[in-house]
Design a protein around this motif. Structure first.
Motif, PDB file in Angstrom:
ATOM      1  N   GLU A 104       0.807  -1.217   0.000  1.00 22.21           N
ATOM      2  CA  GLU A 104       0.000   0.000   0.000  1.00 22.21           C
ATOM      3  C   GLU A 104       0.844   1.273   0.000  1.00 22.21           C
ATOM      4  N   GLY A 105       1.929   1.272  -0.774  1.00 25.24           N
ATOM      5  CA  GLY A 105       2.782   2.456  -0.883  1.00 25.24           C
ATOM      6  C   GLY A 105       3.901   2.538   0.135  1.00 25.24           C
ATOM      7  N   ALA A 106       3.839   1.716   1.171  1.00 27.74           N
ATOM      8  CA  ALA A 106       4.924   1.693   2.160  1.00 27.74           C
ATOM      9  C   ALA A 106       6.127   0.989   1.541  1.00 27.74           C
ATOM     10  N   GLU A 107       7.303   1.489   1.831  1.00 30.07           N
ATOM     11  CA  GLU A 107       8.526   0.908   1.279  1.00 30.07           C
ATOM     12  C   GLU A 107       9.299   0.209   2.385  1.00 30.07           C
ATOM     13  N   TYR A 108       8.675  -0.799   2.983  1.00 25.43           N
ATOM     14  CA  TYR A 108       9.326  -1.548   4.051  1.00 25.43           C
ATOM     15  C   TYR A 108      10.520  -2.317   3.486  1.00 25.43           C
ATOM     16  N   LEU A 109      11.486  -2.563   4.337  1.00 21.65           N
ATOM     17  CA  LEU A 109      12.730  -3.200   3.933  1.00 21.65           C
ATOM     18  C   LEU A 109      12.917  -4.545   4.620  1.00 21.65           C
ATOM     19  N   PRO A 110      13.677  -5.450   3.993  1.00 28.24           N
ATOM     20  CA  PRO A 110      13.999  -6.706   4.670  1.00 28.24           C
ATOM     21  C   PRO A 110      14.974  -6.453   5.813  1.00 28.24           C
ATOM     22  N   LEU A 111      15.026  -7.372   6.743  1.00 22.74           N
ATOM     23  CA  LEU A 111      16.004  -7.302   7.827  1.00 22.74           C
ATOM     24  C   LEU A 111      17.290  -7.961   7.334  1.00 22.74           C
ATOM     25  N   VAL A 112      18.325  -7.170   7.188  1.00 32.55           N
ATOM     26  CA  VAL A 112      19.570  -7.635   6.593  1.00 32.55           C
ATOM     27  C   VAL A 112      20.173  -8.784   7.390  1.00 32.55           C
ATOM     28  N   ILE A 113      20.120  -8.707   8.712  1.00 27.06           N
ATOM     29  CA  ILE A 113      20.720  -9.761   9.533  1.00 27.06           C
ATOM     30  C   ILE A 113      20.054 -11.103   9.263  1.00 27.06           C
TER      31      ILE A 113
END
Length: 165
Positions: free
Chosen positions: A94-103
């Motif tokens: 819905e337009g949010a640009e959430y990111l993966p958790l790199v760790i």
């Protein structure tokens, strides 16, 4: 907050696909925010802090990506949760640009054994500047009004135990 992993055996050298579900267990609707740039490193709220422990020592990641700035918090970064509803804080929606958790994303077990995964989330900051990223931008007043509706809390996930063969 619940962490899960696919049921098939996990293999040495392969990524372990961690699924994350943040659920509203209260009787009231609430706003929550997923993983944004700077969240995992603790440079901005919400803080999402993953950890992995194992039967063999796990070195910390060497270089988590960081450009020194964080993008502005936007209205579309908020996720509205009715009682009983869940969302995945690393899946853009819905337009949010959430990111993966790199760790979690970069972990590839080099040896067989038992590993445990945890995730802590904190929204306990009392200062809006700790959330906003760029300090002045259009629409900031609307973002601040919605930010006031995010509950201030610290939550810990279950301990996800994974056997790697």
């Amino acid at each position: 907050m619940i962490l899960t992993v696919p049921t098939e055996p996990q293999r040495v050298g392969s990524p372990i696909m961690i699924n994350i579900s943040v659920k509203n267990i209260s009787s009231q609707p609430l706003w929550m925010i997923g993983v944004l740039d700077g969240s995992e490193m603790g440079f901005r709220y919400p803080h999402y802090k993953p950890s992995i422990t194992g039967s063999v020592p796990i070195p910390p990641p060497e270089n988590l990506p960081w450009c020194g700035n964080v993008a502005p918090l936007r209205l579309q970064d908020f996720h509205y949760l009715l009682p009983g509803e869940s969302f995945d804080p690393i899946v853009p929606q819905e337009g949010a640009e959430y990111l993966p958790l790199v760790i979690f994303n970069s972990f590839r077990p080099s040896l067989p054994g038992h590993y445990e995964f945890r995730l802590e989330v904190s929204t306990e900051s009392e200062q809006e500047e700790d959330w906003l990223g760029v300090l002045e931008y259009p629409g900031k007043e609307n973002v601040l009004a919605r930010l006031a509706k995010v509950p201030r809390l610290q939550i810990e996930s279950n301990v996800l135990s994974v056997e790697v063969i």
